[in-house]
Design a protein around this motif. Structure first.
Motif, PDB file in Angstrom:
ATOM      1  N   TYR A 256       0.814  -1.212   0.000  1.00 37.50           N
ATOM      2  CA  TYR A 256       0.000   0.000   0.000  1.00 37.50           C
ATOM      3  C   TYR A 256       0.850   1.266   0.000  1.00 37.50           C
ATOM      4  CZ  TYR A 256      -4.104  -2.901   0.546  1.00 37.50           C
ATOM      5  OH  TYR A 256      -5.112  -3.823   0.329  1.00 37.50           O
ATOM      6  N   ALA A 257       2.022   1.222   0.622  1.00 40.91           N
ATOM      7  CA  ALA A 257       2.921   2.376   0.537  1.00 40.91           C
ATOM      8  C   ALA A 257       3.364   2.596  -0.906  1.00 40.91           C
ATOM      9  CB  ALA A 257       4.133   2.171   1.444  1.00 40.91           C
ATOM     10  N   ASN A 258       3.657   1.512  -1.619  1.00 46.27           N
ATOM     11  CA  ASN A 258       4.024   1.620  -3.031  1.00 46.27           C
ATOM     12  C   ASN A 258       2.881   2.213  -3.847  1.00 46.27           C
ATOM     13  OD1 ASN A 258       6.590   0.551  -2.694  1.00 46.27           O
ATOM     14  ND2 ASN A 258       5.976  -1.543  -3.197  1.00 46.27           N
ATOM     15  N   ALA A 259       1.664   1.809  -3.531  1.00 49.59           N
ATOM     16  CA  ALA A 259       0.511   2.324  -4.263  1.00 49.59           C
ATOM     17  C   ALA A 259       0.358   3.830  -4.066  1.00 49.59           C
ATOM     18  CB  ALA A 259      -0.755   1.604  -3.807  1.00 49.59           C
ATOM     19  N   ALA A 260       0.669   4.309  -2.868  1.00 48.10           N
ATOM     20  CA  ALA A 260       0.554   5.741  -2.596  1.00 48.10           C
ATOM     21  C   ALA A 260       1.703   6.528  -3.217  1.00 48.10           C
ATOM     22  CB  ALA A 260       0.519   5.985  -1.090  1.00 48.10           C
ATOM     23  N   LEU A 261       2.916   6.014  -3.097  1.00 50.38           N
ATOM     24  CA  LEU A 261       4.108   6.777  -3.473  1.00 50.38           C
ATOM     25  C   LEU A 261       4.435   6.706  -4.959  1.00 50.38           C
ATOM     26  CD1 LEU A 261       6.251   5.711  -0.406  1.00 50.38           C
ATOM     27  CD2 LEU A 261       5.391   8.026  -0.845  1.00 50.38           C
ATOM     28  N   GLY A 262       4.029   5.634  -5.614  1.00 50.84           N
ATOM     29  CA  GLY A 262       4.311   5.489  -7.027  1.00 50.84           C
ATOM     30  C   GLY A 262       5.766   5.164  -7.297  1.00 50.84           C
ATOM     31  N   ALA A 263       6.138   5.196  -8.552  1.00 55.08           N
ATOM     32  CA  ALA A 263       7.482   4.790  -8.962  1.00 55.08           C
ATOM     33  C   ALA A 263       8.540   5.805  -8.566  1.00 55.08           C
ATOM     34  CB  ALA A 263       7.508   4.572 -10.481  1.00 55.08           C
ATOM     35  N   ARG A 399       7.275   2.785   4.671  1.00 50.78           N
ATOM     36  CA  ARG A 399       7.822   1.848   3.704  1.00 50.78           C
ATOM     37  C   ARG A 399       9.250   1.461   4.053  1.00 50.78           C
ATOM     38  NH1 ARG A 399       8.039   2.990  -2.780  1.00 50.78           N
ATOM     39  NH2 ARG A 399       9.895   4.219  -2.256  1.00 50.78           N
ATOM     40  N   ALA A 400      10.051   2.432   4.465  1.00 48.57           N
ATOM     41  CA  ALA A 400      11.433   2.141   4.825  1.00 48.57           C
ATOM     42  C   ALA A 400      11.499   1.145   5.982  1.00 48.57           C
ATOM     43  CB  ALA A 400      12.164   3.437   5.194  1.00 48.57           C
ATOM     44  N   GLU A 401      10.624   1.295   6.956  1.00 49.08           N
ATOM     45  CA  GLU A 401      10.612   0.379   8.094  1.00 49.08           C
ATOM     46  C   GLU A 401      10.203  -1.025   7.664  1.00 49.08           C
ATOM     47  OE1 GLU A 401       8.519   0.054  12.508  1.00 49.08           O
ATOM     48  OE2 GLU A 401       8.647   2.009  11.521  1.00 49.08           O
ATOM     49  N   ALA A 402       9.217  -1.104   6.784  1.00 48.96           N
ATOM     50  CA  ALA A 402       8.800  -2.412   6.271  1.00 48.96           C
ATOM     51  C   ALA A 402       9.935  -3.061   5.489  1.00 48.96           C
ATOM     52  CB  ALA A 402       7.562  -2.259   5.392  1.00 48.96           C
ATOM     53  N   GLU A 403      10.615  -2.294   4.662  1.00 46.76           N
ATOM     54  CA  GLU A 403      11.737  -2.827   3.881  1.00 46.76           C
ATOM     55  C   GLU A 403      12.837  -3.345   4.791  1.00 46.76           C
ATOM     56  OE1 GLU A 403      11.258   0.061  -0.063  1.00 46.76           O
ATOM     57  OE2 GLU A 403      12.342   0.764   1.711  1.00 46.76           O
ATOM     58  N   LEU A 404      13.108  -2.634   5.866  1.00 47.63           N
ATOM     59  CA  LEU A 404      14.137  -3.073   6.810  1.00 47.63           C
ATOM     60  C   LEU A 404      13.802  -4.455   7.353  1.00 47.63           C
ATOM     61  CD1 LEU A 404      16.632  -2.524   8.649  1.00 47.63           C
ATOM     62  CD2 LEU A 404      15.026  -1.473  10.270  1.00 47.63           C
ATOM     63  N   TYR A 405      12.555  -4.643   7.787  1.00 50.88           N
ATOM     64  CA  TYR A 405      12.168  -5.926   8.390  1.00 50.88           C
ATOM     65  C   TYR A 405      11.997  -7.029   7.354  1.00 50.88           C
ATOM     66  CZ  TYR A 405      11.727  -4.161  13.115  1.00 50.88           C
ATOM     67  OH  TYR A 405      12.008  -3.656  14.370  1.00 50.88           O
TER      68      TYR A 405
END
Length: 560
Positions: A256-263, A399-405
């Motif tokens: 969902y973070a990707n959906a909000a932030l886009g490419a 998103r950064a926190e999710a990527e870390l984990y």
């Protein structure tokens, strides 16, 4: 006991929209001033009254570690709090000293959010009357989506303020949550402490998720004239990203973070370089621009946070070495970061202090108030502060926190680099710079958090040293990004961060020290005393704690 207004009062909120039914035939007239919500347009208008005019920012900031007590750090000061309840909040006491009309109080938050939930429920019920399948009715589906997303957000905020942080499904099943209300109130008195309404934290999270999934794909930005004041698509995606982050469902957070932030997330981050610093009002208008891509959702609230800070009792301050109080001014905007030194460049010319002196604290312009006059001659009216519950920047840090984990530290650092670049920091961010800034322990490094996630839940992933440094960087950036918003308090709760408060009352000489540990029941704010007085069971905040041996013991304003 009423958690929120009954149907007649809840629907009276839309009176100003001119949607009351008129009929010359008295036999057909609505008998009691309530609105018939019987068209898609009326549902759409009704939902505008579901957005809360209150936020828990003040009580959460006072509970957390961004503010210090000037009576401790400034010699010979004995200031009162702006409102008595603010001293209770800072001391982690049950908050009692307020009336039902006061701004920023637990009661104002509870009432405003459950009133918004009531609006959502009446809107959903009305749509069910209009269609057998509102979710697939093109005239109703955008409002169906908005009602469920808004209801999810309101409950999500309440459970994070008035209940334990989510730990895991097993432990959170045993933690008392809040009433999750999904039907309109149709009786005079409802017992909301029954199992039908009062759920565990785990059950509340399940219902929030159900509402998010019911509504998120139905949001249609073209449905709104000003999307930033509604749950538009990006705001809904940002809510989902934060919800799944708090639940530690990192794959869905990322989705969902990707959906909000886009490419290209850089394109949607705040454009600080375009801000004019000529006046504080021009800064404020730029920050709260409803067309800015970064402002996913805006809330216009009744809040006195600006006046609380001007009262010179609680502030972002230099701290006190003698009392072991770190400088929150250094942590939040003056003390540098992993790839910059000194003040955050984007904040130059945008930090203000009160004329009493810089030692009394300073603040970023964004919390300055708008004043709405009801009588200009008498000089009276209403104080408003516009808050940003969801932004591109905070979603990027989710998103950064999710990527870390998820084991993607390189991507997390890349996102953190986007964040620093948006703050006009030119130096690239690297793992080495992060390691250098966040090395050491909380005792000798004010940018390192005393976290206890594994004590809260054995299901928390154990990070290695470098990953822990990245986590501290994320928490630091989140603390900067969300100051004055109250979200730092939620991070404190979900990571079990130790908080130290030193305070001295306005008529005291003695300085008191108190620590809030990861398992302290005072992390759950007491439900409003007005609600308790109406018969609702209070929250137990006096449990005996386990052994702690394993843990750390209106003035003129001037720009800086």
């Amino acid at each position: 006991m009423k958690l929120y207004k009954n149907i007649a009062l809840a629907l009276a909120l839309v009176a100003s929209l001119g949607v009351f039914t008129a009929c010359s035939d008295k036999l057909d007239a609505v008998p009691d001033n309530r609105t018939e919500i019987d068209t898609p347009e009326k549902v759409k208008q009704l939902l505008t009254s579901g957005y809360p005019v209150a936020v828990p920012a003040v009580i959460c900031e006072l509970s957390g570690d961004n503010l210090v007590d000037n009576n401790v750090v400034v010699p010979a000061t004995h200031n009162d709090a702006y409102e008595a309840f603010q001293e209770e909040a800072y001391k982690w006491e049950d908050i009692r000293n307020y009336s039902t009309g006061d701004d920023d109080t637990p009661y104002q938050v509870w009432e405003a959010y459950y009133q918004g939930i009531a609006v959502c429920n009446h809107a959903i019920a009305a749509m069910r009357e209009m269609s057998d399948d509102p979710a697939h009715d093109p005239k109703l589906s955008p409002s169906w989506g908005e009602a469920h997303i808004l209801r999810a957000y309101l409950h999500f905020t309440l459970v994070n303020v008035f209940a334990e942080a989510y730990k895991d499904d097993t432990q959170s099943m045993n933690d008392r949550g809040i009433p999750y209300v999904t039907e309109p109130e149709t009786t005079v008195s409802v017992d909301y402490s029954t199992s039908e309404y009062l759920k565990s934290v785990k059950e509340v999270y399940d219902l929030i998720e159900k509402d998010i999934l019911e509504g998120i794909d139905l949001i249609d930005d073209s449905y709104y004239s000003v999307p930033a004041y509604h749950f538009n698509r990006n705001a809904a995606y940002a809510l989902a990203a934060r919800f799944y982050l708090f639940k530690r469902d990192y794959e869905n957070c990322l989705k969902y973070a990707n959906a909000a932030l886009g490419a290209n997330p850089s394109s949607s981050l705040r454009k600080w370089a375009t801000f004019s610093a000529n006046t504080i009002n021009s800064l404020l208008n730029s920050y709260n621009d409803e067309t800015a891509a970064c402002n996913y959702l805006l809330l216009a609230t009744y809040s006195l946070q600006d006046r609380m800070l001007s009262a010179c009792r609680y502030a972002i301050n230099d701290g006190s070495k003698s009392e072991n109080i770190p400088s929150t001014k250094d942590i939040l905007y003056e003390g540098g970061g992993p790839n910059w030194s000194g003040r955050v460049p984007a904040f130059d010319g945008k930090i203000y202090r009160w004329a009493a002196g810089s030692e009394y604290g300073s603040w970023l312009f964004r919390v300055y108030e708008y004043f709405e006059y009801s009588d200009k001659i008498a000089g009276i009216g209403w104080v408003h502060i516009v808050y940003q519950p969801f932004t591109a920047e905070e979603t990027l840090l989710c998103r950064a926190e999710a990527e870390l984990y998820l084991g993607q530290s390189d991507k997390a650092i890349e996102d953190l680099g986007f964040w620093t670049a948006s703050k006009q920091i030119d130096d690239p961010l690297t793992q080495d710079k992060i390691d250098n800034k966040y090395k050491g322990t909380p005792e000798n490094n004010i940018w390192v958090n005393d976290i206890h996630p594994q004590q809260m839940s054995s299901q928390f992933k154990v990070l290695n040293e470098q990953e822990t440094n990245v986590l501290n960087c994320i928490l630091h950036f989140r603390r900067i990004e969300t100051m004055f918003e109250g979200l730092r308090w939620f991070d404190i709760k979900r990571y079990g961060i130790t908080v130290h408060h030193a305070y001295r009352g306005p008529v005291e000489d003695e300085i008191h020290h108190d620590y809030l540990y990861w398992n302290d029941p005072r992390r759950v704010l007491q439900i409003p005393n007005n609600v308790i007085a109406a018969g609702y069971p209070s929250t137990d905040r006096t449990q005996t704690l386990p052994d702690q041996s394993s843990v750390m013991t209106s003035n003129p304003i001037l720009a800086e």
